[in-house]
Scaffold this motif. Structure first.
Motif, PDB file in Angstrom:
ATOM      1  N   GLY A  84       1.881  27.164  43.815  1.00 19.45           N
ATOM      2  CA  GLY A  84       1.156  28.079  44.700  1.00 19.45           C
ATOM      3  C   GLY A  84      -0.116  27.439  45.243  1.00 19.45           C
ATOM      4  O   GLY A  84      -0.535  26.351  44.813  1.00 19.45           O
ATOM      5  N   ALA A  85      -0.717  28.160  46.207  1.00 14.15           N
ATOM      6  CA  ALA A  85      -1.938  27.648  46.842  1.00 14.15           C
ATOM      7  C   ALA A  85      -3.090  27.578  45.845  1.00 14.15           C
ATOM      8  O   ALA A  85      -3.947  26.699  45.932  1.00 14.15           O
ATOM      9  CB  ALA A  85      -2.323  28.549  48.015  1.00 14.15           C
ATOM     10  N   TYR A 153      -9.895  34.740  55.929  1.00 14.55           N
ATOM     11  CA  TYR A 153      -9.741  35.712  54.851  1.00 14.55           C
ATOM     12  C   TYR A 153     -11.115  36.092  54.332  1.00 14.55           C
ATOM     13  O   TYR A 153     -11.851  35.222  53.881  1.00 14.55           O
ATOM     14  CB  TYR A 153      -8.911  35.134  53.702  1.00 14.55           C
ATOM     15  CG  TYR A 153      -8.523  36.200  52.703  1.00 14.55           C
ATOM     16  CD1 TYR A 153      -7.351  36.926  52.856  1.00 14.55           C
ATOM     17  CD2 TYR A 153      -9.368  36.513  51.647  1.00 14.55           C
ATOM     18  CE1 TYR A 153      -7.020  37.930  51.961  1.00 14.55           C
ATOM     19  CE2 TYR A 153      -9.037  37.521  50.756  1.00 14.55           C
ATOM     20  CZ  TYR A 153      -7.861  38.217  50.923  1.00 14.55           C
ATOM     21  OH  TYR A 153      -7.534  39.223  50.039  1.00 14.55           O
ATOM     22  N   TYR A 183      -2.877  30.216  54.433  1.00 18.49           N
ATOM     23  CA  TYR A 183      -2.092  31.085  53.556  1.00 18.49           C
ATOM     24  C   TYR A 183      -1.096  32.019  54.241  1.00 18.49           C
ATOM     25  O   TYR A 183      -0.034  32.265  53.715  1.00 18.49           O
ATOM     26  CB  TYR A 183      -3.049  31.888  52.662  1.00 18.49           C
ATOM     27  CG  TYR A 183      -3.896  32.853  53.465  1.00 18.49           C
ATOM     28  CD1 TYR A 183      -4.883  32.388  54.320  1.00 18.49           C
ATOM     29  CD2 TYR A 183      -3.686  34.218  53.392  1.00 18.49           C
ATOM     30  CE1 TYR A 183      -5.634  33.259  55.085  1.00 18.49           C
ATOM     31  CE2 TYR A 183      -4.434  35.095  54.145  1.00 18.49           C
ATOM     32  CZ  TYR A 183      -5.389  34.606  54.999  1.00 18.49           C
ATOM     33  OH  TYR A 183      -6.120  35.471  55.750  1.00 18.49           O
ATOM     34  N   THR A 211       1.406  27.954  51.249  1.00 19.48           N
ATOM     35  CA  THR A 211       2.009  28.695  50.142  1.00 19.48           C
ATOM     36  C   THR A 211       3.282  29.400  50.591  1.00 19.48           C
ATOM     37  O   THR A 211       3.424  29.729  51.773  1.00 19.48           O
ATOM     38  CB  THR A 211       1.026  29.747  49.595  1.00 19.48           C
ATOM     39  OG1 THR A 211       1.673  30.484  48.545  1.00 19.48           O
ATOM     40  CG2 THR A 211       0.556  30.730  50.656  1.00 19.48           C
ATOM     41  N   SER A 213       4.030  32.203  48.924  1.00 15.79           N
ATOM     42  CA  SER A 213       3.794  33.546  48.381  1.00 15.79           C
ATOM     43  C   SER A 213       3.889  34.630  49.444  1.00 15.79           C
ATOM     44  O   SER A 213       4.295  35.752  49.152  1.00 15.79           O
ATOM     45  CB  SER A 213       2.392  33.636  47.775  1.00 15.79           C
ATOM     46  OG  SER A 213       2.311  32.883  46.609  1.00 15.79           O
ATOM     47  N   ARG A 221       5.539  31.255  42.959  1.00 12.32           N
ATOM     48  CA  ARG A 221       4.580  30.215  42.547  1.00 12.32           C
ATOM     49  C   ARG A 221       4.955  28.833  43.068  1.00 12.32           C
ATOM     50  O   ARG A 221       5.048  27.865  42.310  1.00 12.32           O
ATOM     51  CB  ARG A 221       4.409  30.180  41.011  1.00 12.32           C
ATOM     52  CG  ARG A 221       4.013  31.445  40.319  1.00 12.32           C
ATOM     53  CD  ARG A 221       2.932  32.239  41.010  1.00 12.32           C
ATOM     54  NE  ARG A 221       1.711  31.525  41.278  1.00 12.32           N
ATOM     55  CZ  ARG A 221       0.986  31.707  42.400  1.00 12.32           C
ATOM     56  NH1 ARG A 221       1.359  32.549  43.346  1.00 12.32           N
ATOM     57  NH2 ARG A 221      -0.110  31.029  42.564  1.00 12.32           N
TER      58      ARG A 221
END
Ligand SMILES: Cc1ncc(COP(=O)(O)O)c(C=O)c1O
Length: 376
Positions: A84-85, A153, A183, A211, A213, A221
């Motif tokens: 993951g990130a 973000y 992301y 990512t 996700s 992940r």
């Protein structure tokens, strides 16, 4: 069930949890089918320790995907697969920082990335994000600048071309690193694809983090970091030493899904769905909540910010909302220092139209009541 084939647990359905994609059962069935074939056919050699930078076919599939879809220019061997990130961020912080090094960090910003840099001993310099994105203060030297240029973000603004050029020039001039956290920018709705900063980097100063996700599901992940050639070896070695390498069978399945086009089809389908949900939420905010909030940010991603007036305590609103069964993080919690503006961060991708409407109705009642009540 929420919206046909999309289902989620009650907890995930909670309006307006942030950063959660819809779980697509169709896609999970495809995953299951492809993984069965992958498990049956995988050569024994691939189940040894393997390369520290990740499963080669996945690195190739990612390179082939993020070139056209994100404008990232890289060879497969510049990609390190991570858990993951967030694990990518911890790796980046560990490798690029010495204790006490300055990290220019978006204010407000993504708290867990901030924590990763702080944990590696970085001295965080909260730097305001305006309408054009982050601007490095004149004369400021730092080791790293962390940015989310395609969809900031949490505010949702996109960094303008002018600010991008300034940032790249600053990094080249001062030999600083730019950490680009990309992301959720594959979900761009109204406007054309906005290429990643990495694609415009001629000096090799950008480290690009991605990512799976947000396109698939957080529990997968799997993420990656694209590094300039000189950093490949140190990153791969650190992955080996940290034990951060994700399981090969998952990597092999994802590689196959990307190579066979399932991933791109899933993304296109999700993009249409989320564009529709975003439209539902923004029009309901305009019709039901316009006395209290305005929609901030670009037409991208899985969340938006409803900006509240300066007199409104967003934590108090979020608190009331929680008691009414809603989850709307207050914007003020994303500030390391004193908040400049107030608002509610609202995710919509995992919700049905009905849940969005019900959530907005609850929020309208709460905001009306707070506005009518005694002095806060
Ligand atoms: C800005 C930002 N960066 C990174 C991440 C983390 O992604 P991952 O799940 O791959 O660790 C998130 C997750 O919400 C995020 O919002």
């Amino acid at each position: 069930m929420v919206g046909g084939n999309v289902s989620a647990s009650d907890d995930l359905v909670r309006a307006f949890n942030v950063g959660i994609p819809a779980l697509d059962r169709d896609f999970l069935r495809t995953w299951h089918r492809v993984s069965t074939v992958v498990h049956r056919r995988i050569p024994a050699d691939d189940l040894n320790y393997g390369g520290a930078a990740g499963f080669a076919p996945l690195r190739e599939a990612i390179a082939a995907h993020i070139g056209p879809s994100r404008g990232v220019r890289c060879r497969p061997d510049q990609i390190i697969i991570t858990s993951g990130a967030q694990q990518a961020m911890a790796l980046v912080a560990q490798l690029l920082l010495d204790p006490g090094d300055r990290v220019i960090f978006e204010e407000p910003g993504y708290h867990l990335a901030r924590c990763a840099f702080a944990a590696a001993g970085g001295a965080i310099v909260p730097t305001p994000v305006g309408d054009e994105g982050l601007q490095v203060p004149a004369g400021m030297a730092a080791r790293v600048a962390y940015v989310t240029p395609s969809h900031q973000y949490p505010l949702g603004v996109r960094m303008t071309a002018r600010r991008r050029v300034q940032l790249l020039e600053w990094a080249e001039r001062t030999s600083a690193w730019i950490v680009e956290d990309d992301y959720d920018s594959e979900f761009r709705y109204g406007s054309r694809m906005l290429p990643a900063l990495q694609g415009a980097d001629r000096a090799g100063r950008v480290v690009h983090v991605g990512t799976f996700s947000k396109v698939l599901f957080p529990a997968i992940r799997l993420g990656y970091v694209v590094v300039p050639p000189a950093l490949v070896e140190p990153f791969a070695r650190a992955q080996l030493v940290n034990g951060g390498r994700p399981p090969v069978l998952e990597q092999a399945t994802l590689a196959e899904l990307i190579a066979r086009g399932h991933y791109a089809r899933h993304l296109a389908k999700r993009r249409r769905r989320y564009a529709n949900l975003r439209g539902v939420l923004t029009s309901l905010i305009r019709s039901r909540l316009s006395a209290h909030m305005t929609v901030m940010g670009d037409d991208t991603g899985l969340h938006l910010v409803g900006r509240l007036g300066p007199e409104v305590d967003d934590r108090a609103v979020a608190d009331r909302a929680r008691k009414a069964g809603l989850s709307v993080p207050p914007l003020s919690i994303y500030y390391a220092g004193v908040p400049a503006i107030f608002g509610l961060v609202m995710g919509y991708a995992h919700l049905s139209e009905r849940s969005i409407a019900a959530g907005v109705a609850k929020l309208a009642a709460i905001l009306d009541e707070l506005a009518a009540g005694p002095a806060r």
